[in-house]
Write an enzyme that holds these catalytic residues in place. Structure first.
Site, mmCIF file in Angstrom:
data_model
loop_
_atom_site.group_PDB
_atom_site.id
_atom_site.type_symbol
_atom_site.label_atom_id
_atom_site.label_comp_id
_atom_site.label_asym_id
_atom_site.label_seq_id
_atom_site.Cartn_x
_atom_site.Cartn_y
_atom_site.Cartn_z
ATOM 1 N N GLN A 191 -4.856 5.304 -15.812
ATOM 2 C CA GLN A 191 -4.448 4.778 -14.595
ATOM 3 C C GLN A 191 -5.575 3.762 -13.992
ATOM 4 O O GLN A 191 -5.887 3.124 -13.529
ATOM 5 C CB GLN A 191 -4.332 5.649 -13.640
ATOM 6 C CG GLN A 191 -2.622 7.153 -14.084
ATOM 7 C CD GLN A 191 -3.001 8.350 -13.213
ATOM 8 O OE1 GLN A 191 -2.873 9.030 -13.934
ATOM 9 N NE2 GLN A 191 -2.812 7.944 -11.479
ATOM 10 N N GLU A 226 -5.871 9.431 -14.132
ATOM 11 C CA GLU A 226 -6.947 8.317 -13.194
ATOM 12 C C GLU A 226 -8.521 8.597 -13.257
ATOM 13 O O GLU A 226 -9.049 7.953 -13.511
ATOM 14 C CB GLU A 226 -6.745 9.092 -11.680
ATOM 15 C CG GLU A 226 -7.479 7.843 -10.290
ATOM 16 C CD GLU A 226 -7.622 8.737 -9.133
ATOM 17 O OE1 GLU A 226 -6.538 9.388 -8.844
ATOM 18 O OE2 GLU A 226 -8.311 7.701 -8.077
ATOM 19 N N ARG A 304 -9.315 15.726 0.632
ATOM 20 C CA ARG A 304 -8.215 15.441 1.328
ATOM 21 C C ARG A 304 -7.211 15.772 1.375
ATOM 22 O O ARG A 304 -6.850 16.647 2.309
ATOM 23 C CB ARG A 304 -6.852 14.379 -0.002
ATOM 24 C CG ARG A 304 -5.716 13.622 0.802
ATOM 25 C CD ARG A 304 -5.178 12.943 -0.527
ATOM 26 N NE ARG A 304 -5.564 11.371 -1.378
ATOM 27 C CZ ARG A 304 -4.553 10.699 0.406
ATOM 28 N NH1 ARG A 304 -4.137 10.885 0.924
ATOM 29 N NH2 ARG A 304 -4.796 9.497 -0.037
ATOM 30 N N PHE A 338 -3.004 14.824 -4.496
ATOM 31 C CA PHE A 338 -4.893 14.759 -4.669
ATOM 32 C C PHE A 338 -5.332 15.676 -3.561
ATOM 33 O O PHE A 338 -5.633 14.756 -2.947
ATOM 34 C CB PHE A 338 -4.782 13.534 -4.250
ATOM 35 C CG PHE A 338 -6.577 13.057 -4.675
ATOM 36 C CD1 PHE A 338 -6.363 12.865 -5.993
ATOM 37 C CD2 PHE A 338 -7.464 12.549 -3.854
ATOM 38 C CE1 PHE A 338 -7.761 12.205 -6.684
ATOM 39 C CE2 PHE A 338 -8.613 11.992 -4.431
ATOM 40 C CZ PHE A 338 -8.920 11.789 -5.610
ATOM 41 N N THR A 433 -8.968 7.639 0.504
ATOM 42 C CA THR A 433 -9.466 7.977 1.083
ATOM 43 C C THR A 433 -10.986 7.370 1.590
ATOM 44 O O THR A 433 -12.377 7.651 2.837
ATOM 45 C CB THR A 433 -10.014 9.166 1.292
ATOM 46 O OG1 THR A 433 -10.593 9.717 0.055
ATOM 47 C CG2 THR A 433 -8.496 10.576 1.860
ATOM 48 N N GLU A 706 3.550 10.161 -4.202
ATOM 49 C CA GLU A 706 3.160 11.219 -3.552
ATOM 50 C C GLU A 706 3.795 12.387 -3.134
ATOM 51 O O GLU A 706 4.701 13.096 -2.756
ATOM 52 C CB GLU A 706 1.723 11.261 -3.378
ATOM 53 C CG GLU A 706 0.954 11.312 -4.552
ATOM 54 C CD GLU A 706 -0.931 10.214 -3.968
ATOM 55 O OE1 GLU A 706 -0.803 10.149 -3.600
ATOM 56 O OE2 GLU A 706 -1.618 11.689 -4.521
HETATM 57 N N1 MTE Z 1 6.330 8.431 -11.147
HETATM 58 C C1 MTE Z 1 5.965 8.383 -12.450
HETATM 59 N N2 MTE Z 1 7.133 8.503 -12.863
HETATM 60 N N3 MTE Z 1 5.350 8.848 -13.297
HETATM 61 C C2 MTE Z 1 3.369 9.302 -12.929
HETATM 62 O O1 MTE Z 1 2.589 9.563 -13.556
HETATM 63 N N4 MTE Z 1 2.397 9.529 -10.795
HETATM 64 C C3 MTE Z 1 1.909 9.790 -9.213
HETATM 65 C C4 MTE Z 1 3.606 8.626 -8.732
HETATM 66 N N5 MTE Z 1 4.558 8.835 -9.245
HETATM 67 C C5 MTE Z 1 4.130 9.107 -11.595
HETATM 68 C C6 MTE Z 1 5.218 8.590 -10.200
HETATM 69 C C7 MTE Z 1 1.189 9.992 -8.812
HETATM 70 S S1 MTE Z 1 -0.220 10.372 -8.750
HETATM 71 C C8 MTE Z 1 0.989 8.739 -8.021
HETATM 72 S S2 MTE Z 1 -0.284 8.464 -7.088
HETATM 73 C C9 MTE Z 1 1.864 7.509 -7.744
HETATM 74 O O2 MTE Z 1 2.745 7.450 -7.879
HETATM 75 C C10 MTE Z 1 1.531 6.322 -8.076
HETATM 76 O O3 MTE Z 1 2.258 5.435 -8.019
HETATM 77 P P1 MTE Z 1 1.765 4.209 -6.771
HETATM 78 O O4 MTE Z 1 0.779 4.008 -6.414
HETATM 79 O O5 MTE Z 1 2.510 2.716 -7.749
HETATM 80 O O6 MTE Z 1 3.067 5.075 -6.270
HETATM 81 N N1 HPA Z 2 -5.909 9.385 -3.880
HETATM 82 C C1 HPA Z 2 -6.057 9.346 -4.842
HETATM 83 N N2 HPA Z 2 -6.734 9.159 -5.881
HETATM 84 C C2 HPA Z 2 -8.990 9.011 -5.134
HETATM 85 C C3 HPA Z 2 -8.583 9.174 -3.710
HETATM 86 C C4 HPA Z 2 -6.971 8.778 -3.227
HETATM 87 O O1 HPA Z 2 -7.430 9.431 -1.416
HETATM 88 N N3 HPA Z 2 -10.263 8.757 -3.772
HETATM 89 C C5 HPA Z 2 -10.418 8.098 -4.734
HETATM 90 N N4 HPA Z 2 -9.584 8.297 -5.779
HETATM 91 MO MO1 MOS Z 3 -2.017 10.377 -7.964
HETATM 92 S S1 MOS Z 3 -2.768 11.499 -8.242
HETATM 93 O O1 MOS Z 3 -3.459 9.702 -6.695
HETATM 94 O O2 MOS Z 3 -2.921 9.551 -9.798
#
Ligand code: MTE
Ligand code: HPA
Ligand code: MOS
Length: 758
Positions: A191, A226, A304, A338, A433, A706
């Site tokens: 990621q 991540e 968080r 998170f 954050t 999330e």
């Molecule tokens: N959806 C799918 N299909 N696969 C994933 O790995 N990760 C989740 C969410 N939805 C995920 C998912 C997480 S932990 C996050 S932080 C967000 O997608 C990240 O993507 P975005 O910032 O584009 O929403």
């Molecule tokens: N969310 C997800 N990932 C992160 C964050 C957060 O707030 N801060 C640092 N990595």
């Molecule tokens: Mo999502 S836990 O912030 O990759």
């Protein structure tokens, strides 16, 4: 608009790490990982492995050219164990061989002599021993100690919540290819392309401009990639550097489950004080986070937890303390939410506790304490709150009271099946954050045939971010989405990226893309003004592949305009930078305005428990969800459904089990149960919250990745309510202030059975 990947996914043509065509001469890595959870490393014997068939090289800590370190926040995580081992599954040596099978077979021939040291798996024990990774963190609002004195009701207790295996379908992996003059090209299932680039540079000693990281897409990350793609990238990079050959390592499922960290388990103590009208006046909470053996992302996850420790409620007096506890488990890491979900589970437990003791419905307490506009979060941000609207709109549409009455009626005539219902408001802050992480860049090229290429740092992992970015570009240029191609996340095209995380990828990368496209569009419209002899640029727009003047189509089409612009030597490329405005946070006061905005929602969850067997089914999840104004309802509904099922899994059936020696017992899908299609709720209903507020999201379309996971928390309390229904005639707790059924998630069928007959 469907996800752009849907066709290639269904046809099996989407490219993941394991599908990348290999360069001739590619070798395969496999690690030997620690069989002990804690001990002094006396010796490691790699002799037999090194002389085994097909083995090209065995690498241990002493062979590294760069630093033996991948810890990003605290330098406490060696790439390969050196001196001591800190968890079972910690990489100790790398075997590089001609085939995957030979690498794995030879790795099993390595042995290590490890003098055992005490193993700690419980965060409370770690805290008692002073094993804290960073100093404790604290949020204070008002004066909770004084406020408790004036409360009509005070309850205190403990809540425990376990971890969760990410179970991304694609396991961790890297393919590292040497490039000329000692550089490396890294394909990684990560990621965080830049996170991996930094880690690779550290362990190889290379400068960042020598290392290219490229990410096509992930078969899921959910936070697990991540930070934790680093180890495998580092391992392949070091192996490629030392052998001067391409090296690949894609983990087997059981290697991945054993060696990588999970969602953090937490143990917490709470104290909640209410006045006679059920208003929550004071809340004190102490969190013990099980961080595992290295820091990884534990401190921001812990932060968080504090940010979300009061969920959607306004409480005037709050003291929240959090400990980041070092244990001998694999380092736990980011996982959808998170740390927020853990904080919310604890306040919901405290409310359930109060409701039970006061003989009222938890929903009554929840409803009376929802955040209103202008209320202050414990971290100082003033709420623009839709907590009440999402609750009322959800309740009006789905009727909680009716669901409760239906359950009551069912329960009155059913002895061995009981229904339970619970409601769950969610308030989740959007932005990293850590303020500096809230920035992104986008590189947009318009080619002379009119097609558009976009590159950003966003990583597609099934959440549809590429589709949203393509929509942004298509909209800015007035084109069909088929004219836009979103390319891989690549550190040569986009530098210094934040990981795709915090649900903020579409906002950050989408906004940067919008800026880049609009800059090109403005240049094109300047030229178009002369071509169509318009009076002013403001009269012109791009729509449906044509230039429009005052809303009317002209004869000038997109392709002609682009080619003319090129001949006029107008720049058809742009690289834009976006930084979220208006956010800040100061840890010295633990106050600020960390979030661009919050996402609100409310879910009603109903379950049926089989009180002879302890099994249960989730009958429905009905939520009113704050999309802002969704730019892609298909993608967003998919995120909600997936998030809910993942949240339900965490709260009900998924149980991570480590034994006292720190060995993962739930180490395969036979012993670790995740929701399958049969455990998906019979009904998931989604009502978009009606609101016309402006927000900082891309096209007002709020982040969705999330927040929905946390609706799953209601399932825990719905099951608990059903169990309580069955236990109505059971003796109450001896101590009138405490609860008989502990707050101890997940509520597995085994635990339900024990609770029914406790
Ligand atoms: N959806 C799918 N299909 N696969 C994933 O790995 N990760 C989740 C969410 N939805 C995920 C998912 C997480 S932990 C996050 S932080 C967000 O997608 C990240 O993507 P975005 O910032 O584009 O929403
Ligand atoms: N969310 C997800 N990932 C992160 C964050 C957060 O707030 N801060 C640092 N990595
Ligand atoms: Mo999502 S836990 O912030 O990759």
């Amino acid at each position: 608009m469907r996800n752009l990947d849907s066709k290639s996914h269904v046809r099996g043509e989407s490219v993941y790490l394991d599908d990348i065509p290999l360069v001739q001469g590619t070798l395969y890595a496999c690690v030997f990982d620690s069989p002990a959870a804690h001990g002094k490393l006396i010796s490691i014997d790699t002799g037999e492995a090194a002389t085994s068939e097909g083995v090209v090289r065995v690498i241990t800590a002493k062979d590294l050219i760069g630093e033996n370190q991948i810890g990003g926040i605290v330098p406490d995580e060696p790439l390969l164990a050196d001196g001591e081992v800190h968890f079972q599954g910690q990489p100790m040596a790398i075997v590089v061989a001609a085939s995957e099978e030979l690498a794995r077979k030879s790795a099993r021939k390595i042995t290590a002599q490890i003098a055992p040291l005490p193993v700690i798996t419980d965060p409370r024990v770690a805290a008692a021993n002073g094993e804290l990774i960073v100093p404790p963190k604290k949020f204070v609002l008002g004066d909770s100690a004084a406020a408790f004195a004036n409360c009509a009701h005070v309850f205190e207790g403990r809540a425990d919540v376990n971890g969760q295996e990410h179970l991304y379908i694609e396991t961790q992996g890297t393919y590292a290819v040497p490039t000329e003059n000692g550089g490396l090209k890294i394909h990684s299932s990560t990621q965080g392309p830049t996170v991996v680039q930094r880690a690779v540079c550290r362990v190889t000693g290379l400068p960042m401009h020598q290392v290219e990281v490229d990410v096509q897409r992930l078969g899921g990350g959910f936070g697990g990639k991540e930070d934790q793609a680093n180890a495998w990238a580092g391992i392949c990079a070091v192996a490629a550097q030392l052998t001067k050959r391409p090296v690949k390592y894609a983990l087997h499922r059981m290697e991945d489950m054993r060696m990588t960290g999970k969602r953090h388990p937490y143990s917490a103590d709470y104290r909640i004080g209410l006045d006679k009208d059920l208003k929550i006046v004071a809340y004190e909470v102490t969190f013990y986070q099980n961080a595992g053996a290295a820091c990884d992302l534990s401190p921001p996850v812990l932060e968080r937890t504090l940010f979300h420790c009061t969920n959607s409620y306004f409480i005037s007096h709050v003291t929240a303390t959090a400990f980041c506890c070092r244990t001998n488990l694999p380092p736990n890491t980011a996982f959808r939410g998170f740390g927020g979900p853990q904080g919310m589970f604890v306040i919901e437990s405290a409310i359930a506790h109060a409701a039970e003791k006061l003989g009222v419905a938890a929903a009554e307490i929840q409803r009376k304490n929802l955040l209103d506009d202008g209320d202050e979060f414990p971290y100082g941000q003033i709420a623009e709150s839709d907590a009440i609207t999402s609750w009322t709109q959800g309740d009006e549409k789905y009727d909680f009271a009716k669901h409760q009455t239906d359950a009551d009626e069912f329960n009155a005539s059913s002895k061995y099946f009981k229904k339970g219902v619970a409601m769950m408001p969610v308030c989740f802050g959007i932005s990293f954050t850590k303020t500096p992480m809230n920035q992104a860049r986008s590189l947009v090229h318009v080619y002379t045939d009119g097609s558009v290429a976009v590159s950003t740092g966003a990583v597609e992992m099934g959440q549809g971010v590429n589709t949203k970015i393509a929509q942004v570009a298509a909209k800015a240029f007035g084109l069909d989405i088929s004219q836009v191609k979103v390319h891989t996340a690549n550190t040569l095209r986009i530098a210094n990226t934040s990981p795709t995380a915090a649900s903020a990828a579409a906002d950050l990368n989408g906004k940067a893309t919008q800026m880049a496209c609009e800059a090109i569009r403005d240049r094109l419209l300047c030229l178009a003004k002369d071509l169509v002899e318009a009076e002013k640029v403001e009269d012109l727009s791009l729509e449906n592949g044509f230039v429009f003047r005052n809303g009317e189509r002209t004869s000038l089409d997109w392709q002609t305009l682009v080619m003319d612009a090129h001949l006029e030597r107008v720049n058809l490329s742009e690289h834009s930078h976006y930084a979220t405005p208006g956010i800040n946070f100061d840890w010295s006061t633990a106050k600020g305005h960390p979030f661009a905005y919050h996402v609100y929602g409310t879910a009603i969850v109903g379950v049926t428990v089989d009180c002879l067997r302890g099994r249960y089914e989730v009958d429905y999840v009905k939520c009113c969800h704050d999309f802002g104004s969704s730019m892609n309802t298909a993608v967003d509904h998919g995120q909600i459904e997936g998030g809910i099922v993942q949240g339900l899994g965490w709260m009900t059936m998924e149980e991570v089990v480590y034994d006292a020696e720190g060995r993962l017992r739930s180490n395969a899908l036979s012993t670790y149960k995740v929701p399958d299609i049969y455990s998906v709720p019979k009904e998931i209903a989604i009502l978009p919250l009606e609101t016309d507020r402006e927000n900082l999201a891309v096209f007002n379309s709020k982040a969705v990745g999330e927040p929905p996971l946390m609706y799953g928390i209601a399932a825990y309390f719905a099951i608990r309510n059903a169990v309580a229904e069955f236990r109505k005639t059971a003796p109450p707790a001896a101590d009138s202030d405490s609860v008989v059924l502990p707050f101890d998630a997940p509520f597995t069928p085994e635990k339900v059975l024990m609770a029914l007959y406790r």
